[in-house]
Scaffold this motif. Sequence first.
Motif, PDB file in Angstrom:
ATOM      1  N   LEU A 174       5.341  50.956  91.337  1.00  0.00           N
ATOM      2  CA  LEU A 174       5.879  51.075  89.965  1.00  0.00           C
ATOM      3  C   LEU A 174       6.517  49.756  89.525  1.00  0.00           C
ATOM      4  O   LEU A 174       6.382  49.333  88.366  1.00  0.00           O
ATOM      5  CB  LEU A 174       6.884  52.231  89.886  1.00  0.00           C
ATOM      6  CG  LEU A 174       6.286  53.626  90.151  1.00  0.00           C
ATOM      7  CD1 LEU A 174       7.384  54.692  90.225  1.00  0.00           C
ATOM      8  CD2 LEU A 174       5.250  53.986  89.076  1.00  0.00           C
ATOM      9  N   ALA A 175       7.206  49.080  90.493  1.00  0.00           N
ATOM     10  CA  ALA A 175       7.838  47.788  90.170  1.00  0.00           C
ATOM     11  C   ALA A 175       6.771  46.770  89.782  1.00  0.00           C
ATOM     12  O   ALA A 175       6.889  46.058  88.777  1.00  0.00           O
ATOM     13  CB  ALA A 175       8.643  47.299  91.376  1.00  0.00           C
ATOM     14  N   GLU A 176       5.699  46.722  90.592  1.00  0.00           N
ATOM     15  CA  GLU A 176       4.622  45.750  90.339  1.00  0.00           C
ATOM     16  C   GLU A 176       4.004  45.957  88.946  1.00  0.00           C
ATOM     17  O   GLU A 176       3.708  45.004  88.225  1.00  0.00           O
ATOM     18  CB  GLU A 176       3.557  45.921  91.424  1.00  0.00           C
ATOM     19  CG  GLU A 176       2.394  45.026  91.204  1.00  0.00           C
ATOM     20  CD  GLU A 176       2.061  44.211  92.432  1.00  0.00           C
ATOM     21  OE1 GLU A 176       2.934  44.005  93.286  1.00  0.00           O
ATOM     22  OE2 GLU A 176       0.912  43.777  92.502  1.00  0.00           O
ATOM     23  N   ILE A 177       3.816  47.239  88.593  1.00  0.00           N
ATOM     24  CA  ILE A 177       3.206  47.538  87.296  1.00  0.00           C
ATOM     25  C   ILE A 177       4.098  46.999  86.164  1.00  0.00           C
ATOM     26  O   ILE A 177       3.620  46.517  85.135  1.00  0.00           O
ATOM     27  CB  ILE A 177       2.992  49.065  87.149  1.00  0.00           C
ATOM     28  CG1 ILE A 177       1.888  49.508  88.113  1.00  0.00           C
ATOM     29  CG2 ILE A 177       2.637  49.465  85.726  1.00  0.00           C
ATOM     30  CD1 ILE A 177       1.794  50.999  88.302  1.00  0.00           C
ATOM     31  N   LYS A 178       5.418  47.051  86.404  1.00  0.00           N
ATOM     32  CA  LYS A 178       6.348  46.543  85.381  1.00  0.00           C
ATOM     33  C   LYS A 178       6.552  45.037  85.493  1.00  0.00           C
ATOM     34  O   LYS A 178       7.416  44.460  84.826  1.00  0.00           O
ATOM     35  CB  LYS A 178       7.708  47.216  85.556  1.00  0.00           C
ATOM     36  CG  LYS A 178       7.715  48.680  85.124  1.00  0.00           C
ATOM     37  CD  LYS A 178       9.139  49.205  85.206  1.00  0.00           C
ATOM     38  CE  LYS A 178       9.171  50.709  85.105  1.00  0.00           C
ATOM     39  NZ  LYS A 178      10.291  51.287  85.839  1.00  0.00           N
ATOM     40  N   GLY A 179       5.856  44.400  86.442  1.00  0.00           N
ATOM     41  CA  GLY A 179       5.979  42.952  86.627  1.00  0.00           C
ATOM     42  C   GLY A 179       7.230  42.572  87.396  1.00  0.00           C
ATOM     43  O   GLY A 179       7.653  41.406  87.374  1.00  0.00           O
ATOM     44  N   LYS A 180       7.808  43.530  88.118  1.00  0.00           N
ATOM     45  CA  LYS A 180       9.009  43.213  88.913  1.00  0.00           C
ATOM     46  C   LYS A 180       8.640  42.925  90.357  1.00  0.00           C
ATOM     47  O   LYS A 180       7.522  43.187  90.784  1.00  0.00           O
ATOM     48  CB  LYS A 180       9.985  44.393  88.853  1.00  0.00           C
ATOM     49  CG  LYS A 180      10.566  44.617  87.481  1.00  0.00           C
ATOM     50  CD  LYS A 180      11.674  45.633  87.568  1.00  0.00           C
ATOM     51  CE  LYS A 180      12.244  45.887  86.186  1.00  0.00           C
ATOM     52  NZ  LYS A 180      12.899  47.185  86.110  1.00  0.00           N
ATOM     53  N   LYS A 181       9.645  42.428  91.127  1.00  0.00           N
ATOM     54  CA  LYS A 181       9.400  42.051  92.530  1.00  0.00           C
ATOM     55  C   LYS A 181       9.393  43.277  93.433  1.00  0.00           C
ATOM     56  O   LYS A 181      10.118  44.238  93.182  1.00  0.00           O
ATOM     57  CB  LYS A 181      10.531  41.113  92.996  1.00  0.00           C
ATOM     58  CG  LYS A 181      10.063  39.724  93.315  1.00  0.00           C
ATOM     59  CD  LYS A 181      11.192  38.885  93.838  1.00  0.00           C
ATOM     60  CE  LYS A 181      11.010  38.690  95.340  1.00  0.00           C
ATOM     61  NZ  LYS A 181      12.131  38.339  96.074  1.00  0.00           N
ATOM     62  N   GLU A 237       2.650  43.943 106.467  1.00  0.00           N
ATOM     63  CA  GLU A 237       3.628  42.970 105.971  1.00  0.00           C
ATOM     64  C   GLU A 237       4.973  43.696 105.758  1.00  0.00           C
ATOM     65  O   GLU A 237       5.000  44.927 105.713  1.00  0.00           O
ATOM     66  CB  GLU A 237       3.144  42.406 104.627  1.00  0.00           C
ATOM     67  CG  GLU A 237       1.855  41.608 104.721  1.00  0.00           C
ATOM     68  CD  GLU A 237       2.058  40.327 105.517  1.00  0.00           C
ATOM     69  OE1 GLU A 237       2.766  39.432 105.028  1.00  0.00           O
ATOM     70  OE2 GLU A 237       1.518  40.241 106.641  1.00  0.00           O
ATOM     71  N   PRO A 238       6.077  42.958 105.573  1.00  0.00           N
ATOM     72  CA  PRO A 238       7.383  43.630 105.418  1.00  0.00           C
ATOM     73  C   PRO A 238       7.421  44.641 104.257  1.00  0.00           C
ATOM     74  O   PRO A 238       8.238  45.568 104.270  1.00  0.00           O
ATOM     75  CB  PRO A 238       8.353  42.465 105.175  1.00  0.00           C
ATOM     76  CG  PRO A 238       7.688  41.289 105.808  1.00  0.00           C
ATOM     77  CD  PRO A 238       6.216  41.490 105.660  1.00  0.00           C
ATOM     78  N   ASP A 239       6.540  44.468 103.253  1.00  0.00           N
ATOM     79  CA  ASP A 239       6.530  45.462 102.158  1.00  0.00           C
ATOM     80  C   ASP A 239       5.489  46.555 102.412  1.00  0.00           C
ATOM     81  O   ASP A 239       5.158  47.317 101.497  1.00  0.00           O
ATOM     82  CB  ASP A 239       6.278  44.777 100.800  1.00  0.00           C
ATOM     83  CG  ASP A 239       4.865  44.191 100.728  1.00  0.00           C
ATOM     84  OD1 ASP A 239       4.154  44.222 101.762  1.00  0.00           O
ATOM     85  OD2 ASP A 239       4.465  43.716  99.647  1.00  0.00           O
ATOM     86  N   LEU A 240       4.951  46.613 103.646  1.00  0.00           N
ATOM     87  CA  LEU A 240       4.009  47.653 104.112  1.00  0.00           C
ATOM     88  C   LEU A 240       2.585  47.460 103.587  1.00  0.00           C
ATOM     89  O   LEU A 240       1.748  48.349 103.731  1.00  0.00           O
ATOM     90  CB  LEU A 240       4.515  49.068 103.770  1.00  0.00           C
ATOM     91  CG  LEU A 240       5.931  49.403 104.238  1.00  0.00           C
ATOM     92  CD1 LEU A 240       6.379  50.752 103.675  1.00  0.00           C
ATOM     93  CD2 LEU A 240       6.020  49.426 105.757  1.00  0.00           C
TER      94      LEU A 240
END
Length: 444
Positions: free
Chosen positions: A331-338, A284-287
């Motif tokens: 790391l972004a996902e863990i912080k609830g970010k996109k 996918e585009p985010d690998l």
Amino acid sequence: MIHKPKVVIIGGGFGGLWAAKALGNKPVQVTLIDRKNHHVFQPLLYQVATAVLSPGEIAQPIRRILANAKNVEVILGEAVGFDKEASAVLLGDGARVEYDFLIVAGGARHAYFGHDEWETCAPGLKTLEDAVEIRRRVLLAFELAERDAYLTGRQRDLNFVVVGGGPTGVELAGAIADIARQALAKDFKAIDTRKARVTLYEGSDRVLGTFASDLSESAKRQLESIGVDVVLNSFVKEIAPGRVKVGEDWIDCDVVLWATGVAASPLGKTLGVELDKAGRVLVEPDLSLKDHPNIFVIGDMASLVQANGEPVPGVSPAAMQMGTLTASNILAEIKGKKRANFEYWDKGTMATIGRSKAIAQAAGMKFKGFIAWLMWLFLHVFFLIGFRNRVSVMFSWFWAYLTRERSARLITGDADEMQDAVEFLQAARVEGSKKAKKGSKTAA
Ligand SMILES: Cc1cc2nc3c(=O)[nH]c(=O)nc-3n(C[C@H](O)[C@H](O)[C@H](O)COP(=O)(O)OP(=O)(O)OC[C@H]3O[C@@H](n4cnc5c(N)ncnc54)[C@H](O)[C@@H]3O)c2cc1C
């Protein structure tokens, strides 16, 4: 205790290592698994294969590189499959390693287009072991020719064949021609090493086909100026001990090197997802994988088309950028970010051809010859891992440049191994010339 998400990385090459570095000392627990204990700087492998550098100058223990990343554990092991439902990596010895996030970065190997049996006769260059084996064959070919000339009084010219005119083929052919004409010429008494032929066969109509056509043309001229025969539009159809078949002709040769065809690590298949023709995983585009957003595939194993319609190339900057982006997405996902999508930043490409010879293209500009070669030198020293390696490589290059000497010319192995290698090359040559004679009689 708060559970820190567990990230498992397969592969300590450019992709996996850059991901591990970016996750170092962050609120995750990282396990990097590699079947080797070292990271190899692959762009300089051909210099080990052609006796300029020693293996230790272009490799570093992965554990050493990540010593300061307190949350990263390095494990020696071979991943052989995945249990995606249970989120576990399966190792060759039966062990299982569980993960919350998985990064697969197993790289690629050379492909023989369905003829894996050619590998014994024509090794490719991917690992340190490959480089040492190629160095052994090249140096042994000169030693055998010297021994024959000394014992029989007959001189014969050596023929080195390189299959594939991409960067690795061009680098190998140029460096072997350099060795034959410069470094070895004074040391051999019974043969004239300068008469050795180096032939580069390329199936398309130019070498270094990913570069602008005038740079390809320049690379061909630079190769020819150091004595490499560049044969374009010619496919090697068969390889046998001591000879190669090009078109309809069998050609005798002492050493054949394979520098074409790439296949992604077979680990891709075990993920049970869609692959492209080269065995790379469609990401996918985010690998990440389509139905498994916690699994990422990066580097040479990943297949992704850029916004301009071009595929992301299998080069080290792409693998490093993918590793860094994947770490920041976790790391972004863990912080609830996109998460962010991957965009390849092409900083330019270069290829070296021999002493003072190279081509480069970057930021819309093109460079050839000595300037391009200097750019190549500085960039490779800059990206080489480890201060000691940088100093040592700079010294080896400076010495090689001043004296034209190759300092890593030892053929290693015990007496039995050495005798086996000598017999293999001798048998290959005898076999090759018998078949070539028979072929020419039949043709006549
Ligand atoms: C001879 C050569 C010259 C090159 N020259 C250049 C160049 O000049 N410039 C450039 O940009 N790129 C160059 N490249 C390409 C570049 O090296 C690759 O694009 C880059 O290494 C890809 O990084 P990666 O992390 O995907 O794979 P790799 O760097 O290949 O790393 C893969 C890692 O995974 C490990 N591994 C594999 N399978 C398993 C398994 N089953 N279990 C555990 N560990 C496993 C391997 O041991 C290895 O450490 C060259 C490549 C080669 C072979």
